[in-house]
Design a protein around this motif. Structure first.
Motif, PDB file in Angstrom:
ATOM      1  N   ASP A 155       0.824  -1.198   0.000  1.00 15.14           N
ATOM      2  CA  ASP A 155       0.000   0.000   0.000  1.00 15.14           C
ATOM      3  C   ASP A 155       0.866   1.259   0.000  1.00 15.14           C
ATOM      4  OD1 ASP A 155      -2.355  -1.471   0.067  1.00 15.14           O
ATOM      5  OD2 ASP A 155      -2.412  -1.522   2.260  1.00 15.14           O
ATOM      6  N   TYR A 156       0.360   2.289  -0.668  1.00 12.52           N
ATOM      7  CA  TYR A 156       1.011   3.595  -0.650  1.00 12.52           C
ATOM      8  C   TYR A 156       0.587   4.351   0.604  1.00 12.52           C
ATOM      9  CZ  TYR A 156       1.774   8.525  -1.737  1.00 12.52           C
ATOM     10  OH  TYR A 156       2.143   9.849  -1.678  1.00 12.52           O
ATOM     11  N   PHE A 157       1.557   4.975   1.283  1.00  8.68           N
ATOM     12  CA  PHE A 157       1.262   5.779   2.461  1.00  8.68           C
ATOM     13  C   PHE A 157       1.421   7.256   2.121  1.00  8.68           C
ATOM     14  CE2 PHE A 157       2.714   1.698   4.215  1.00  8.68           C
ATOM     15  CZ  PHE A 157       1.630   1.400   5.027  1.00  8.68           C
ATOM     16  N   ILE A 158       0.489   8.075   2.577  1.00  7.95           N
ATOM     17  CA  ILE A 158       0.533   9.507   2.296  1.00  7.95           C
ATOM     18  C   ILE A 158       1.845  10.113   2.758  1.00  7.95           C
ATOM     19  CG2 ILE A 158      -0.510  11.724   2.909  1.00  7.95           C
ATOM     20  CD1 ILE A 158      -3.222  10.333   2.939  1.00  7.95           C
ATOM     21  N   ALA A 159       2.391   9.608   3.887  1.00  9.85           N
ATOM     22  CA  ALA A 159       3.633  10.161   4.446  1.00  9.85           C
ATOM     23  C   ALA A 159       4.808  10.042   3.485  1.00  9.85           C
ATOM     24  CB  ALA A 159       3.968   9.469   5.763  1.00  9.85           C
ATOM     25  N   GLU A 160       4.754   9.094   2.545  1.00 13.54           N
ATOM     26  CA  GLU A 160       5.844   8.927   1.589  1.00 13.54           C
ATOM     27  C   GLU A 160       5.973  10.127   0.658  1.00 13.54           C
ATOM     28  OE1 GLU A 160       5.211   4.059   1.378  1.00 13.54           O
ATOM     29  OE2 GLU A 160       5.068   5.265  -0.436  1.00 13.54           O
ATOM     30  N   GLY A 161       4.869  10.848   0.451  1.00 10.42           N
ATOM     31  CA  GLY A 161       4.891  11.985  -0.457  1.00 10.42           C
ATOM     32  C   GLY A 161       4.750  13.321   0.244  1.00 10.42           C
ATOM     33  N   GLU A 162       4.831  13.337   1.583  1.00 10.92           N
ATOM     34  CA  GLU A 162       4.662  14.590   2.305  1.00 10.92           C
ATOM     35  C   GLU A 162       5.972  15.361   2.388  1.00 10.92           C
ATOM     36  OE1 GLU A 162       3.524  13.870   6.356  1.00 10.92           O
ATOM     37  OE2 GLU A 162       5.473  13.074   6.924  1.00 10.92           O
ATOM     38  N   ASP A 163       5.864  16.609   2.815  1.00 10.30           N
ATOM     39  CA  ASP A 163       7.043  17.453   3.039  1.00 10.30           C
ATOM     40  C   ASP A 163       7.160  17.727   4.543  1.00 10.30           C
ATOM     41  OD1 ASP A 163       9.154  19.182   2.995  1.00 10.30           O
ATOM     42  OD2 ASP A 163       8.036  20.866   2.130  1.00 10.30           O
ATOM     43  N   PRO A 164       7.898  16.895   5.281  1.00 10.15           N
ATOM     44  CA  PRO A 164       7.995  17.072   6.732  1.00 10.15           C
ATOM     45  C   PRO A 164       8.840  18.271   7.140  1.00 10.15           C
ATOM     46  CG  PRO A 164       9.452  15.326   6.027  1.00 10.15           C
ATOM     47  CD  PRO A 164       8.692  15.757   4.814  1.00 10.15           C
ATOM     48  N   MET A 165       9.530  18.878   6.179  1.00 14.68           N
ATOM     49  CA  MET A 165      10.391  20.019   6.478  1.00 14.68           C
ATOM     50  C   MET A 165       9.592  21.163   7.108  1.00 14.68           C
ATOM     51  SD  MET A 165      13.716  20.571   5.900  1.00 14.68           S
ATOM     52  CE  MET A 165      14.907  21.913   5.807  1.00 14.68           C
ATOM     53  N   VAL A 166       8.336  21.314   6.688  1.00 16.91           N
ATOM     54  CA  VAL A 166       7.536  22.438   7.183  1.00 16.91           C
ATOM     55  C   VAL A 166       7.296  22.337   8.686  1.00 16.91           C
ATOM     56  CG1 VAL A 166       6.430  22.863   4.968  1.00 16.91           C
ATOM     57  CG2 VAL A 166       5.387  21.250   6.550  1.00 16.91           C
ATOM     58  N   ARG A 167       7.299  21.107   9.229  1.00 19.58           N
ATOM     59  CA  ARG A 167       7.066  20.936  10.670  1.00 19.58           C
ATOM     60  C   ARG A 167       8.241  21.446  11.491  1.00 19.58           C
ATOM     61  NH1 ARG A 167       5.165  15.569   9.246  1.00 19.58           N
ATOM     62  NH2 ARG A 167       6.987  14.677  10.247  1.00 19.58           N
ATOM     63  N   LEU A 168       9.420  21.491  10.880  1.00 15.01           N
ATOM     64  CA  LEU A 168      10.601  21.929  11.621  1.00 15.01           C
ATOM     65  C   LEU A 168      10.599  23.423  11.882  1.00 15.01           C
ATOM     66  CD1 LEU A 168      13.505  19.808  10.079  1.00 15.01           C
ATOM     67  CD2 LEU A 168      11.990  19.299  11.975  1.00 15.01           C
ATOM     68  N   ASP A 169       9.733  24.149  11.191  1.00 11.82           N
ATOM     69  CA  ASP A 169       9.654  25.599  11.402  1.00 11.82           C
ATOM     70  C   ASP A 169       9.240  25.927  12.835  1.00 11.82           C
ATOM     71  OD1 ASP A 169      10.250  27.958  10.254  1.00 11.82           O
ATOM     72  OD2 ASP A 169       8.427  28.173   9.081  1.00 11.82           O
ATOM     73  N   ASP A 170       8.497  25.006  13.467  1.00 13.15           N
ATOM     74  CA  ASP A 170       8.040  25.222  14.840  1.00 13.15           C
ATOM     75  C   ASP A 170       8.805  24.377  15.850  1.00 13.15           C
ATOM     76  OD1 ASP A 170       6.013  26.999  13.978  1.00 13.15           O
ATOM     77  OD2 ASP A 170       4.722  25.297  13.455  1.00 13.15           O
ATOM     78  N   ALA A 171       9.811  23.657  15.417  1.00  9.86           N
ATOM     79  CA  ALA A 171      10.570  22.799  16.331  1.00  9.86           C
ATOM     80  C   ALA A 171      11.453  23.631  17.252  1.00  9.86           C
ATOM     81  CB  ALA A 171      11.432  21.817  15.535  1.00  9.86           C
ATOM     82  N   GLN A 172      11.685  23.108  18.451  1.00  9.41           N
ATOM     83  CA  GLN A 172      12.580  23.791  19.387  1.00  9.41           C
ATOM     84  C   GLN A 172      13.990  23.785  18.808  1.00  9.41           C
ATOM     85  OE1 GLN A 172      12.459  22.239  23.357  1.00  9.41           O
ATOM     86  NE2 GLN A 172      14.185  23.459  24.073  1.00  9.41           N
ATOM     87  N   SER A 173      14.629  24.953  18.802  1.00 11.02           N
ATOM     88  CA  SER A 173      15.942  25.048  18.165  1.00 11.02           C
ATOM     89  C   SER A 173      16.890  25.881  19.007  1.00 11.02           C
ATOM     90  CB  SER A 173      15.807  25.678  16.773  1.00 11.02           C
ATOM     91  OG  SER A 173      15.345  27.014  16.873  1.00 11.02           O
ATOM     92  N   SER A 174      18.173  25.684  18.767  1.00 13.00           N
ATOM     93  CA  SER A 174      19.195  26.505  19.431  1.00 13.00           C
ATOM     94  C   SER A 174      20.434  26.542  18.561  1.00 13.00           C
ATOM     95  CB  SER A 174      19.535  25.951  20.816  1.00 13.00           C
ATOM     96  OG  SER A 174      20.067  24.643  20.723  1.00 13.00           O
ATOM     97  N   ARG A 175      21.085  27.673  18.553  1.00 12.73           N
ATOM     98  CA  ARG A 175      22.315  27.845  17.786  1.00 12.73           C
ATOM     99  C   ARG A 175      23.423  27.023  18.444  1.00 12.73           C
ATOM    100  NH1 ARG A 175      24.627  32.216  14.615  1.00 12.73           N
ATOM    101  NH2 ARG A 175      26.888  32.308  14.859  1.00 12.73           N
ATOM    102  N   PRO A 176      24.162  26.208  17.665  1.00  6.30           N
ATOM    103  CA  PRO A 176      25.234  25.418  18.267  1.00  6.30           C
ATOM    104  C   PRO A 176      26.321  26.285  18.890  1.00  6.30           C
ATOM    105  CG  PRO A 176      25.311  25.297  15.870  1.00  6.30           C
ATOM    106  CD  PRO A 176      24.027  25.967  16.226  1.00  6.30           C
ATOM    107  N   VAL A 177      26.893  25.801  19.975  1.00  7.82           N
ATOM    108  CA  VAL A 177      27.896  26.573  20.711  1.00  7.82           C
ATOM    109  C   VAL A 177      29.076  26.934  19.817  1.00  7.82           C
ATOM    110  CG1 VAL A 177      29.498  26.539  22.670  1.00  7.82           C
ATOM    111  CG2 VAL A 177      27.220  25.508  22.889  1.00  7.82           C
ATOM    112  N   TRP A 178      29.484  25.977  18.968  1.00  9.37           N
ATOM    113  CA  TRP A 178      30.672  26.188  18.146  1.00  9.37           C
ATOM    114  C   TRP A 178      30.317  26.559  16.717  1.00  9.37           C
ATOM    115  CZ3 TRP A 178      32.566  21.175  20.705  1.00  9.37           C
ATOM    116  CH2 TRP A 178      33.294  21.502  21.848  1.00  9.37           C
ATOM    117  N   TYR A 179      29.180  27.208  16.531  1.00 10.83           N
ATOM    118  CA  TYR A 179      28.775  27.555  15.174  1.00 10.83           C
ATOM    119  C   TYR A 179      29.715  28.612  14.604  1.00 10.83           C
ATOM    120  CZ  TYR A 179      25.751  28.288  11.198  1.00 10.83           C
ATOM    121  OH  TYR A 179      25.250  28.347   9.924  1.00 10.83           O
TER     122      TYR A 179
END
Length: 427
Positions: A155-179
């Motif tokens: 079976d084909y799953f909808i998740a195979e064709g989704e763009d999960p990148m958009v969910r990362l816009d709201d993910a908790q983030s922090s600049r790396p110490v050694w950036y």
């Protein structure tokens, strides 16, 4: 839009390859599959036709509307080509029947060239494995999937064709110490469109115990040595304050799980200006490893992804002409950030019944304006390192092998050849 059709909207990462000055090879990537038997093009064509029915996000072409470039569904036959590496080929060639991938064969090898707006190397590998399994089954070879390959009857799953990148816009983030946004040395690109490829193998069974991590995090080991080889080659061209900078293309699936087969990655940068003759390899490795690991945590990867999303969103406004102009500027800025690209595909798993019949299965990413492009993957108990570039490729790959061997990592050059990557549009 119906969720089932979400794949018709270009993904956040995929947009990068749809706009701007993309007549060059930066839009394409390749997966090489070598089998033990001569390829039957008729059987391969049947397998491909069944595969695009199972994976509808590969049954698409490009369509330009007033608001931009989108995907459109296709119902045409998937063509199969006899390989001619000497001939240039564009994605707008009518012979492709609109598809954003080209499948060609030569003797026992099948090449899958694909548009990077449609899929990344991880997603395309899933498709390729299914095609190969179906091909072998149709050719009456005794193969079983063992759960390592998606059956075309599944079976084909909808998740195979989704763009999960958009969910990362709201993910908790922090600049790396050694950036560090280090200034990269970017030598002038060579003329011509021929890509040189050198394929390196590292037998896992011969690795020392203290190098066992190279199987899980090969980029950590390969990047410092490859950066050193590039530093030796272009050191005289470097100005004060410049570094050899590796753009590490990180697959986000292990960090933010998704079944997507669409582009899902973000770059992190690893700067290098050491000299292995002045420092022990273990010291350089530890330093580079810490710099990289500081950026490979979920919250710091989210930070990198959010920067990428913000840049793309700013460019993706207004008329198509304005979007193209902004994306061209964005692409120029991205190219200037690093000296070369490096990506890890991880462990490519095939069932044992297929491993007997598939001897090679690896990605080649064209250098596309960088000095080189490097990919790593684990396949058939070997670490495969593939170096691609338009000049000095053999020399830098040969030096990488010397550096690996000099640090008690058994390595050898297994193959080398040239090919012309596909381009975005006819020139």
């Amino acid at each position: 839009m119906n969720n089932l059709k979400e794949y018709l909207v270009p993904s956040v990462c995929g947009r990068t390859y749809l706009y701007g000055s993309h007549a060059d090879a930066s839009v394409s990537s390749r997966i090489v599959a070598a089998l033990t038997m001569q390829i039957d093009p008729a059987v391969l064509g049947e397998s491909l036709q069944e595969a695009v029915a199972r994976f509808p996000h590969f049954r698409v072409g490009l369509k330009t509307y007033e608001g931009g470039v989108f995907f459109r569904e296709l119902d045409a036959q998937v063509p199969v080509f006899k390989d001619d590496a000497g001939q240039p080929f564009a994605f707008d060639n009518p012979a492709l029947n609109g598809y954003l991938f080209k499948v060609s064969y030569a003797h026992k090898t099948v090449n899958f060239d694909f548009h990077r707006a449609m899929a990344d190397e991880v997603g395309m590998m899933t498709f390729v494995k299914s095609v190969l399994f179906n091909y072998l089954e149709r050719a009456n070879y005794p193969v079983t999937t063992g759960g390592a390959v998606k059956l075309l009857s599944s079976d084909y799953f909808i998740a195979e064709g989704e763009d999960p990148m958009v969910r990362l816009d709201d993910a908790q983030s922090s600049r790396p110490v050694w950036y560090m946004d280090a200034k990269a040395v970017v030598p002038a690109d060579s003329d011509g469109d021929v890509e040189e490829v050198v394929h390196i193998r590292v037998p896992v069974s011969k690795l020392r115990k203290d190098y066992s991590d190279i199987v899980n995090i090969p980029v950590t080991y390969v990047a410092p040595l490859f950066s050193h080889a590039v530093h030796e080659m272009y050191g005289t061209e470097m100005e004060a304050g410049e570094y050899v900078v590796a753009s590490v293309q990180v697959n986000l699936r292990p960090y933010y799980p998704s079944a997507t087969m669409r582009p899902y990655n973000t770059p992190v940068y690893l700067a290098y200006n050491r000299n292995l003759s002045d420092y022990p390899f273990s010291t350089v490795l530890m330093s580079q490893k810490k710099l990289l690991e500081a950026q490979l945590k979920p919250d710091t990867l989210a930070y990198s992804a959010q920067r990428k999303i913000a840049d793309l969103d700013r460019a993706y406004e207004g008329s198509v002409e304005k979007i193209q102009e902004r994306f061209s500027e964005l692409q120029s800025g991205i190219k200037a950030k690093s000296t070369y690209d490096i990506a890890g595909l991880g462990h490519v798993i095939l069932p044992e019944s297929m491993q007997r019949l598939v001897t090679e299965l690896y990605p080649v990413i064209p250098s596309s304006g960088k000095t080189f492009s490097v990919t790593t993957e684990l396949f058939r108990n070997s670490l495969a390192i593939t170096v691609s570039g338009r000049k000095n490729t053999w020399h830098v790959a040969e030096r990488l092998v010397e550096l690996l061997q000099g640090n008690d990592i058994d390595a050898y050059i297994a193959d080398s050849y040239s090919f012309r990557p596909m381009v975005g549009k006819s020139l």
